[in-house]
Design a protein around this motif. Structure first.
Motif, PDB file in Angstrom:
ATOM      1  N   HIS A  66       0.839  -1.196   0.000  1.00 34.27           N
ATOM      2  CA  HIS A  66       0.000   0.000   0.000  1.00 34.27           C
ATOM      3  C   HIS A  66       0.876   1.249   0.000  1.00 34.27           C
ATOM      4  O   HIS A  66       1.817   1.347   0.785  1.00 34.27           O
ATOM      5  CB  HIS A  66      -0.907   0.026   1.235  1.00 34.27           C
ATOM      6  CG  HIS A  66      -1.641  -1.249   1.451  1.00 34.27           C
ATOM      7  ND1 HIS A  66      -2.719  -1.630   0.683  1.00 34.27           N
ATOM      8  CD2 HIS A  66      -1.428  -2.254   2.333  1.00 34.27           C
ATOM      9  CE1 HIS A  66      -3.156  -2.810   1.095  1.00 34.27           C
ATOM     10  NE2 HIS A  66      -2.381  -3.211   2.090  1.00 34.27           N
ATOM     11  N   LEU A  67       0.557   2.179  -0.871  1.00 34.23           N
ATOM     12  CA  LEU A  67       1.152   3.501  -0.818  1.00 34.23           C
ATOM     13  C   LEU A  67       0.240   4.337   0.069  1.00 34.23           C
ATOM     14  O   LEU A  67      -0.948   4.503  -0.242  1.00 34.23           O
ATOM     15  CB  LEU A  67       1.256   4.111  -2.215  1.00 34.23           C
ATOM     16  CG  LEU A  67       2.356   3.506  -3.081  1.00 34.23           C
ATOM     17  CD1 LEU A  67       2.197   3.961  -4.528  1.00 34.23           C
ATOM     18  CD2 LEU A  67       3.730   3.882  -2.555  1.00 34.23           C
ATOM     19  N   VAL A  68       0.782   4.808   1.187  1.00 30.18           N
ATOM     20  CA  VAL A  68      -0.022   5.497   2.195  1.00 30.18           C
ATOM     21  C   VAL A  68       0.383   6.963   2.273  1.00 30.18           C
ATOM     22  O   VAL A  68       1.557   7.285   2.491  1.00 30.18           O
ATOM     23  CB  VAL A  68       0.148   4.829   3.585  1.00 30.18           C
ATOM     24  CG1 VAL A  68      -0.690   5.540   4.632  1.00 30.18           C
ATOM     25  CG2 VAL A  68      -0.201   3.344   3.526  1.00 30.18           C
ATOM     26  N   ASP A  69      -0.595   7.837   2.083  1.00 25.33           N
ATOM     27  CA  ASP A  69      -0.412   9.276   2.256  1.00 25.33           C
ATOM     28  C   ASP A  69      -0.543   9.534   3.748  1.00 25.33           C
ATOM     29  O   ASP A  69      -1.641   9.484   4.309  1.00 25.33           O
ATOM     30  CB  ASP A  69      -1.472  10.037   1.460  1.00 25.33           C
ATOM     31  CG  ASP A  69      -1.331  11.545   1.570  1.00 25.33           C
ATOM     32  OD1 ASP A  69      -0.848  12.045   2.607  1.00 25.33           O
ATOM     33  OD2 ASP A  69      -1.728  12.235   0.614  1.00 25.33           O
ATOM     34  N   ILE A  70       0.569   9.751   4.409  1.00 23.70           N
ATOM     35  CA  ILE A  70       0.597   9.894   5.869  1.00 23.70           C
ATOM     36  C   ILE A  70      -0.174  11.125   6.321  1.00 23.70           C
ATOM     37  O   ILE A  70      -0.944  11.071   7.280  1.00 23.70           O
ATOM     38  CB  ILE A  70       2.056   9.945   6.385  1.00 23.70           C
ATOM     39  CG1 ILE A  70       2.762   8.607   6.115  1.00 23.70           C
ATOM     40  CG2 ILE A  70       2.119  10.294   7.861  1.00 23.70           C
ATOM     41  CD1 ILE A  70       2.162   7.410   6.810  1.00 23.70           C
ATOM     42  N   GLU A  71       0.003  12.245   5.644  1.00 23.00           N
ATOM     43  CA  GLU A  71      -0.648  13.487   6.069  1.00 23.00           C
ATOM     44  C   GLU A  71      -2.157  13.417   5.899  1.00 23.00           C
ATOM     45  O   GLU A  71      -2.897  13.867   6.758  1.00 23.00           O
ATOM     46  CB  GLU A  71      -0.055  14.666   5.310  1.00 23.00           C
ATOM     47  CG  GLU A  71       1.387  14.924   5.700  1.00 23.00           C
ATOM     48  CD  GLU A  71       2.008  16.078   4.946  1.00 23.00           C
ATOM     49  OE1 GLU A  71       1.284  16.830   4.255  1.00 23.00           O
ATOM     50  OE2 GLU A  71       3.233  16.237   5.055  1.00 23.00           O
ATOM     51  N   ALA A  72      -2.621  12.848   4.788  1.00 21.41           N
ATOM     52  CA  ALA A  72      -4.060  12.744   4.550  1.00 21.41           C
ATOM     53  C   ALA A  72      -4.670  11.549   5.280  1.00 21.41           C
ATOM     54  O   ALA A  72      -5.883  11.463   5.428  1.00 21.41           O
ATOM     55  CB  ALA A  72      -4.347  12.631   3.053  1.00 21.41           C
ATOM     56  N   GLY A  73      -3.820  10.631   5.729  1.00 24.92           N
ATOM     57  CA  GLY A  73      -4.317   9.465   6.450  1.00 24.92           C
ATOM     58  C   GLY A  73      -5.110   8.513   5.576  1.00 24.92           C
ATOM     59  O   GLY A  73      -6.108   7.958   6.013  1.00 24.92           O
ATOM     60  N   LYS A  74      -4.640   8.312   4.313  1.00 31.37           N
ATOM     61  CA  LYS A  74      -5.389   7.416   3.434  1.00 31.37           C
ATOM     62  C   LYS A  74      -4.450   6.625   2.532  1.00 31.37           C
ATOM     63  O   LYS A  74      -3.320   7.041   2.259  1.00 31.37           O
ATOM     64  CB  LYS A  74      -6.385   8.191   2.588  1.00 31.37           C
ATOM     65  CG  LYS A  74      -5.760   9.133   1.591  1.00 31.37           C
ATOM     66  CD  LYS A  74      -6.801   9.841   0.760  1.00 31.37           C
ATOM     67  CE  LYS A  74      -6.138  10.695  -0.311  1.00 31.37           C
ATOM     68  NZ  LYS A  74      -7.095  11.332  -1.169  1.00 31.37           N
ATOM     69  N   VAL A  75      -4.954   5.496   2.074  1.00 29.23           N
ATOM     70  CA  VAL A  75      -4.219   4.668   1.131  1.00 29.23           C
ATOM     71  C   VAL A  75      -4.424   5.251  -0.265  1.00 29.23           C
ATOM     72  O   VAL A  75      -5.556   5.451  -0.696  1.00 29.23           O
ATOM     73  CB  VAL A  75      -4.696   3.201   1.190  1.00 29.23           C
ATOM     74  CG1 VAL A  75      -4.056   2.375   0.080  1.00 29.23           C
ATOM     75  CG2 VAL A  75      -4.403   2.591   2.559  1.00 29.23           C
ATOM     76  N   VAL A  76      -3.335   5.538  -0.954  1.00 31.61           N
ATOM     77  CA  VAL A  76      -3.378   6.112  -2.295  1.00 31.61           C
ATOM     78  C   VAL A  76      -3.616   5.014  -3.325  1.00 31.61           C
ATOM     79  O   VAL A  76      -4.412   5.171  -4.244  1.00 31.61           O
ATOM     80  CB  VAL A  76      -2.062   6.867  -2.604  1.00 31.61           C
ATOM     81  CG1 VAL A  76      -2.035   7.375  -4.026  1.00 31.61           C
ATOM     82  CG2 VAL A  76      -1.857   7.999  -1.615  1.00 31.61           C
ATOM     83  N   SER A  77      -2.918   3.886  -3.163  1.00 30.12           N
ATOM     84  CA  SER A  77      -3.100   2.748  -4.063  1.00 30.12           C
ATOM     85  C   SER A  77      -2.582   1.485  -3.397  1.00 30.12           C
ATOM     86  O   SER A  77      -1.771   1.546  -2.480  1.00 30.12           O
ATOM     87  CB  SER A  77      -2.377   2.982  -5.398  1.00 30.12           C
ATOM     88  OG  SER A  77      -0.985   3.108  -5.195  1.00 30.12           O
ATOM     89  N   SER A  78      -3.081   0.341  -3.876  1.00 30.59           N
ATOM     90  CA  SER A  78      -2.669  -0.963  -3.361  1.00 30.59           C
ATOM     91  C   SER A  78      -2.294  -1.862  -4.531  1.00 30.59           C
ATOM     92  O   SER A  78      -2.908  -1.782  -5.600  1.00 30.59           O
ATOM     93  CB  SER A  78      -3.808  -1.598  -2.554  1.00 30.59           C
ATOM     94  OG  SER A  78      -4.100  -0.816  -1.409  1.00 30.59           O
ATOM     95  N   HIS A  79      -1.301  -2.727  -4.300  1.00 28.51           N
ATOM     96  CA  HIS A  79      -0.747  -3.535  -5.384  1.00 28.51           C
ATOM     97  C   HIS A  79      -0.336  -4.919  -4.894  1.00 28.51           C
ATOM     98  O   HIS A  79      -0.010  -5.100  -3.717  1.00 28.51           O
ATOM     99  CB  HIS A  79       0.492  -2.845  -5.966  1.00 28.51           C
ATOM    100  CG  HIS A  79       0.268  -1.432  -6.342  1.00 28.51           C
ATOM    101  ND1 HIS A  79      -0.247  -1.065  -7.559  1.00 28.51           N
ATOM    102  CD2 HIS A  79       0.454  -0.282  -5.640  1.00 28.51           C
ATOM    103  CE1 HIS A  79      -0.339   0.258  -7.607  1.00 28.51           C
ATOM    104  NE2 HIS A  79       0.069   0.751  -6.452  1.00 28.51           N
TER     105      HIS A  79
END
Length: 193
Positions: A66-79
């Motif tokens: 998972h690519l996680v946007d730490i500041e936004a607190g959300k997963v950007v994409s999963s692979h």
């Protein structure tokens, strides 16, 4: 309190008091661990906005990177992402063990610093530097991020697992460019089980 003949005034709290400190959901445990790794290795990690998080507790047929946007607190994409053949000798699709030993062909857990890109036998790839005792030999072992034909949605669906690497984090040919672009040099890749 209303004065007779006048309506009661609504009290509007200041903006900073409108949102309770408990209104933001607590990040999942694996994200909390990645954030702790960011803090522990902050001197080495230049970019703290986005991290790569690998959940080796899941089967290889699942999107467990998972690519996680730490500041936004959300997963950007999963692979889909591979694990090493030495971590799964029976080729079950599940990580059984980790190793940092040269020649083990196993995956290693913990915090990695993403390094430079280069072109090798798997095309465009990214070097990884291990930041912990459990993965300190990553650079010498040649543990990198690269593409591989043995990682695909079709293989995951038909075989119930994807192929295994020699300890590298291998992605599908269709996902590698996006992963390499987003998880650029100077970021954290954190792998756990």
């Amino acid at each position: 309190m209303a004065v007779s003949g006048q309506p009661a005034l609504a009290v509007t709290p200041p903006k900073e008091l409108e949102v309770s400190p408990f209104a933001k959901p607590t990040p999942p445990v694996l994200v909390q661990r990645a954030i702790a790794a960011l803090d522990a290795h902050g001197a080495h990690i230049r970019h703290r906005d986005l991290v790569g998080l690998v959940d080796f507790g899941k089967a290889s047929r699942e999107s467990r990177f998972h690519l996680v946007d730490i500041e936004a607190g959300k997963v950007v994409s999963s692979h889909l992402v591979s694990h090493g053949s030495g971590s799964d000798p029976a080729n079950s699709g599940w990580v059984q063990r980790f190793s940092n030993a040269y020649g083990s062909n196993a995956s290693s857990p913990g915090a990695f610093l993403t390094g430079v890109t280069y072109y090798g036998k798997h095309g465009r790839s990214r070097r990884l530097i291990g930041l912990e005792d459990a993965n300190s030999a990553a650079l010498e072992r040649g543990i990198v991020i690269h593409a591989a034909s043995y990682v695909s949605e079709d293989m995951a669906a038909t075989q119930g697992r994807i192929g295994r690497s020699q300890g590298c984090f291998a992605f599908s040919n269709s996902d590698i460019d996006g992963v390499l672009e987003r998880l650029g040099e100077g970021r954290l890749l954190y792998a756990v089980k």
